[in-house]
Design an enzyme around this catalytic site. Structure first.
Site, short mmCIF file in Angstrom:
data_model
loop_
_atom_site.label_atom_id
_atom_site.label_comp_id
_atom_site.label_asym_id
_atom_site.label_seq_id
_atom_site.Cartn_x
_atom_site.Cartn_y
_atom_site.Cartn_z
N CYS A 53 26.59 -9.21 -59.37
CA CYS A 53 27.14 -10.33 -60.15
C CYS A 53 28.36 -9.81 -60.90
CB CYS A 53 26.11 -10.90 -61.11
SG CYS A 53 26.59 -12.57 -61.66
N CYS B 186 29.21 -11.24 -64.17
CA CYS B 186 29.22 -11.66 -65.58
C CYS B 186 29.25 -10.49 -66.56
CB CYS B 186 28.06 -12.62 -65.87
SG CYS B 186 26.43 -11.98 -65.48
N CYS C 259 30.13 -15.77 -64.09
CA CYS C 259 29.73 -15.04 -62.89
C CYS C 259 30.78 -15.08 -61.79
CB CYS C 259 28.39 -15.57 -62.38
SG CYS C 259 27.09 -15.50 -63.63
N LYS D 167 17.88 -20.07 -58.26
CA LYS D 167 18.10 -19.54 -59.60
C LYS D 167 18.51 -20.69 -60.51
CE LYS D 167 20.74 -16.32 -62.39
NZ LYS D 167 21.66 -15.20 -62.44
N ARG E 287 20.90 -11.69 -71.76
CA ARG E 287 22.35 -11.71 -72.04
C ARG E 287 22.68 -10.80 -73.21
NH1 ARG E 287 23.27 -18.12 -70.60
NH2 ARG E 287 22.64 -17.89 -68.41
N ARG F 177 26.44 -22.15 -67.66
CA ARG F 177 26.41 -21.85 -66.23
C ARG F 177 25.91 -23.03 -65.39
NH1 ARG F 177 27.50 -16.60 -67.16
NH2 ARG F 177 25.95 -15.13 -67.97
N GLU G 90 18.86 -24.98 -51.31
CA GLU G 90 19.53 -23.71 -51.68
C GLU G 90 18.91 -22.55 -50.91
OE1 GLU G 90 21.79 -22.22 -53.35
OE2 GLU G 90 22.60 -23.63 -54.81
N LYS H 53 13.63 -17.92 -59.62
CA LYS H 53 13.90 -17.36 -60.94
C LYS H 53 14.22 -18.49 -61.91
CE LYS H 53 17.23 -14.61 -63.33
NZ LYS H 53 18.55 -14.07 -63.34
N SER I 166 13.67 -12.36 -68.83
CA SER I 166 13.67 -11.80 -70.17
C SER I 166 12.98 -12.68 -71.21
CB SER I 166 15.12 -11.52 -70.60
OG SER I 166 15.91 -12.71 -70.53
N TYR J 65 9.82 -7.01 -66.63
CA TYR J 65 9.97 -6.02 -67.70
C TYR J 65 8.61 -5.47 -68.13
CZ TYR J 65 14.48 -8.26 -67.59
OH TYR J 65 15.67 -8.77 -67.15
#
Ligand code: PBG
Length: 331
Positions: free
Chosen positions: A127, A129, A137, A202, A212, A224, A240, A255, A281, A320
């Site tokens: 990406c 970004c 992005c 996404k 971020r 976005r 998609e 996601k 996150s 995570y």
């Protein structure tokens, strides 16, 4: 409902198979394993020591010199893969650090692969970004995010990752045609055998906030929604994903994960592709915050969430919680 139960209560008692741990284990339908996990790693240029991400307790930005020890922890826990994100010192409007062969991300991939070889699969998130001064992005003109000129840059990023030794690339920018463009660029450069994990469905999600902070990639204007998906749309998610498969995706992704279990299920049922889910996150930070307040049991809730994501149809989970969960599953 299908007539599975040929008898009913009191002849049938569902609790018989719940009586002891052994019997519960025997009939358990979904098993979570450390082999399912992909751990996100952040490498940052210009810092001297690992810095904890304040909105993601327990997660760090690592300087290049500490990236091998960060990866070693992952390897030692038996987790098979990492997803690499880089935060460069220099950001501009062409994301030049993103496709710099000596960029911090490329260097991190390179040193990890040199030390661990096939012991650790390294996936490079493709990406722009994190590398753009404006945090979008793609290439910006006025207030437009340009699609087609951005594709060429994605291709360049993917090739530098492959050259650095990455085992796989994962385009997350949500430009149309990105999977095809990256496949083409990799093949042209001789990397026909590098698979693509496509961030297919996404969503333009509010759960990315803490990331971020971690990747220092919040857009400086707008949002976005002009390129990431509207989270209300299931049919669009199918379209998609189908498009990414046609363009050459080897693995597809949904996601975020927890609020999108229906999409994970649908994607697996519909396409029967290797399917990844990104437990993002914000999903992680909510668990950490509630646990820190003593409102939930972190271990039990995290394992329940990860099991639910797998039960929905995910073959692999980017999370995570990976290191903690790998420890908990060993206990
Ligand atoms: C970059 C990217 C994002 C995430 C993964 N790759 C952020 C975004 O789209 O703003 C989110 C990951 C997370 O929240 O854990 N495009």
């Amino acid at each position: 409902m299908r007539p599975v139960n040929k008898m009913n209560y009191p002849k049938l008692r569902m609790r018989r198979l719940r009586a002891t741990k052994n019997i519960r284990d025997m009939v358990r339908e979904t098993t979570l394993s450390k082999d399912d996990f992909i751990y996100p790693l952040f490498v940052k240029e210009g810092i001297k020591a690992p810095e904890e991400i304040s909105s993601m307790p327990g997660q760090y930005q690592y300087p290049l010199k500490d990236i091998v020890s960060a990866a070693k922890e992952v390897v030692d826990l038996g987790i098979p893969a990492v997803m690499m994100f880089g935060i460069p010192e220099h950001k501009d409007e062409a994301a030049t650090s993103a496709y710099d062969e000596d960029g911090v991300t490329q260097k991190a991939i390179n040193v990890i692969k040199e030390v661990f070889g096939d012991q650790l699969l390294v996936i490079g998130d493709v990406c722009l970004c994190e590398y753009m001064s404006h945090g979008h992005c793609g290439i910006v003109e006025g207030n437009q995010i340009l699609n087609d000129p951005t594709l060429e840059l994605y291709g360049r990023v993917a090739v530098t990752y492959a050259k650095a030794g990455a085992d796989m690339v994962a385009p997350s920018g949500m430009m149309d045609g990105q999977v095809g463009a990256i496949r083409y660029a990799l093949d042209e450069a001789g990397y026909q055998n590098i698979p693509i994990m496509a961030y297919s469905a996404k969503q333009s999600s509010n759960f990315y906030g803490p990331f971020r902070d971690a990747a220092e990639s919040a857009p400086s204007f707008g949002d976005r929604r002009g390129y990431q998906m509207d989270y209300a749309n299931k049919n669009e998610a199918l379209r998609e994903t189908e498009q990414d498969i046609v363009e050459g995706a080897d693995i597809v992704m949904v996601k975020p994960a927890l609020a999108y279990l229906d999409m994970i299920h649908m994607t697996k049922e519909e396409f029967r592709m290797p399917t990844a889910a990104y437990n993002v996150s914000g999903e992680y930070s909510m668990v950490k915050a509630a646990a820190a307040n003593g409102w939930i049991n972190e271990q039990k809730v995290a394992l329940e969430i990860l099991t639910a994501i797998k039960r929905a149809g995910a073959d692999m989970i980017i999370t995570y919680h990976a290191k903690d969960a790998a420890k908990w599953l060993k206990e």
